[in-house]
Enzyme design. Structure first.
Site, PDB file in Angstrom:
ATOM      1  N   ASP A 122     -32.494  57.922   4.954  1.00  0.00           N
ATOM      2  CA  ASP A 122     -33.830  57.453   5.309  1.00  0.00           C
ATOM      3  C   ASP A 122     -34.784  58.591   5.662  1.00  0.00           C
ATOM      4  O   ASP A 122     -35.994  58.357   5.776  1.00  0.00           O
ATOM      5  CB  ASP A 122     -33.759  56.458   6.465  1.00  0.00           C
ATOM      6  N   ASP A 183     -31.547  51.358  -1.917  1.00  0.00           N
ATOM      7  CA  ASP A 183     -32.761  51.851  -1.237  1.00  0.00           C
ATOM      8  C   ASP A 183     -32.911  53.369  -1.406  1.00  0.00           C
ATOM      9  O   ASP A 183     -34.010  53.911  -1.396  1.00  0.00           O
ATOM     10  CB  ASP A 183     -32.704  51.539   0.269  1.00  0.00           C
TER      11      ASP A 183
HETATM   12  N1  GLY Z   1     -34.054  50.344   3.519  1.00  0.00           N
HETATM   13  C1  GLY Z   1     -33.717  49.210   4.274  1.00  0.00           C
HETATM   14  C2  GLY Z   1     -34.328  47.952   3.814  1.00  0.00           C
HETATM   15  O1  GLY Z   1     -34.847  47.831   2.734  1.00  0.00           O
HETATM   16  O2  GLY Z   1     -34.283  47.012   4.584  1.00  0.00           O
END
Ligand code: GLY
Length: 396
Positions: A122, A183
């Site tokens: 992230d 993600d």
């Molecule tokens: N990256 C986490 C989500 O999409 O909730």
């Protein structure tokens, strides 16, 4: 639990309202709306503590819940600075300067992450929203320096045996191996943007490996792929935030559409453009009539379930970019779909308007964890304004 049932009934009734196809989105008006909501947020947060970021507003709340950005666990820390940068680029003169200053101050609180051991993938979301958006607007050399350091920090998650970044180091034991989540595609932008040959190779390997193992034969995506960290062998796929291991979690598919389109932007490799179209088509085929997805297309509660405005905003932004790489009927189709989604998101059913200072309502963060269900979430706002700006600047 009672509250969730009441929300489901309300949503079911609301879902019965007629939907007009072919609505047009008024980009100038919606950008002015976004700027107004940003000003309202800044006023509400005053005096501002730049270490606390507006994250979400629950379905029955009217003020932002704030989260500390002084912990790398706050994966959404870059979105509000990103919203400020983008709102500033929709403004003029003093207003623009004022918003840029606020964006810079929020971003500065995140700089330490570029120089700290990486917590997880992230880091990409965090630095792209803050520093990359800032760099795109200002070309400030300091922002570039921070981004280059952040890209190298992110690259430390790469496992060459597997060919992908490890998304969640803290969950290796839980999943029984090297885990990569869909993600993570978004965060490849930091590596590609850095322009360093090694980072680019890592990003391309990650995108190719993900293309091979992360998707089902029908083109729908799994949330998580797990690999043996030593041999690199693909072990299995599963979900984490979706309804089930074989269902289509809408935001996951959204990350894939947006991610492969972005990877094509940097690499110009045809296979990534073809794949972006494939994963977009699968998503579009399964969409409800109004263009806003259920949080998971396989939720057996549909139609008495929740929509996810955040997935719609991510997809709309991705499709505007995808259309820009195409022409003729294909371009018209993806652009038309993006406009339809943005028109619907801009309606009274989805915009928060006077009710809340966010741009949008009705997103789902993590349904299995019961968190951010039917909420306003800062990343829905981020991708909504990004999509509007991409439309404003389309082929200029
Ligand atoms: N990256 C986490 C989500 O999409 O909730």
């Amino acid at each position: 639990m009672k509250r969730v049932y009441l929300q489901i009934i309300a949503i079911a009734l609301w879902g019965c309202t007629a939907v007009v196809r072919g609505q047009e989105v008024d980009v100038t008006r919606e950008l002015a709306y976004c700027k107004g909501q940003v000003d309202r947020t800044l006023k509400e947060l005053s005096p501002i503590d730049y270490t606390m970021t507006p994250r979400n507003i629950g379905a029955d709340e009217s003020r932002w819940n704030l989260r500390s950005v002084k912990t790398p666990e706050e994966w959404c820390a870059g979105f509000f600075p990103g919203v400020l940068w983008m709102a500033s680029s929709a403004g003029q003169g003093d207003e623009k300067e004022r918003l840029m200053k606020e964006a810079d101050r929020y971003s500065a609180e995140l700089e330490y992450l570029a120089y700290s051991p990486v917590y997880d993938h992230d880091l990409g979301f965090i630095m792209i929203g803050s520093y990359l958006k800032g760099w795109e607007l200002t070309h400030d050399e300091h922002y570039k320096e921070v981004l280059m350091a952040a890209a190298d920090t992110l690259a430390t998650l790469y496992n060459p045996a597997v060919g992908t970044l490890l998304s969640w180091p803290r969950n290796v034991e839980m999943f029984g191996g090297h885990n990569t989540i869909i993600d993570n595609m978004i965060n490849l932008e930091l590596l590609l943007w850095s322009g360093k040959e090694r980072n680019k190779e890592i990003a391309v390997h990650h995108a190719d490996t993900t293309m091979t193992y992360h998707f089902r034969p029908d083109g729908t995506v799994n949330h998580v792929a797990v690999y043996d960290p030593a041999s690199g062998k693909h072990l299995y796929n599963c979900t984490h935030q979706g309804f089930g291991d074989n269902t289509l979690w809408s935001r996951g598919q959204a990350w894939a559409i947006y991610g492969y389109t972005m990877v094509y932007r940097y690499t110009k490799e045809q296979r990534f453009l073809d794949f972006a179209k494939r994963v977009a088509d699968v998503y579009l085929e399964r969409l409800p009539e109004d263009g806003i997805p259920w949080w998971d297309m396989g939720d057996p509660m549909i139609p008495n379930s929740f929509r996810d405005a955040s997935a719609a905003a991510v997809v709309a932004s991705g499709l505007v970019e995808l259309a820009s790489f195409l022409d003729g009927a294909e371009e018209a189709r993806y652009l038309g779909e993006a406009k339809r989604m943005l028109a619907r998101l801009s309606s009274a059913d989805y915009q928060s308007r006077e009710k809340k200072p966010s741009f949008l309502m009705h997103s789902v963060g993590n349904m299995p964890a019961g968190s951010e269900v039917d909420a306003s979430i800062n990343y829905a706002d981020y991708y909504y304004i990004e999509a509007l700006l991409r439309l404003r600047d389309y082929r200029k």
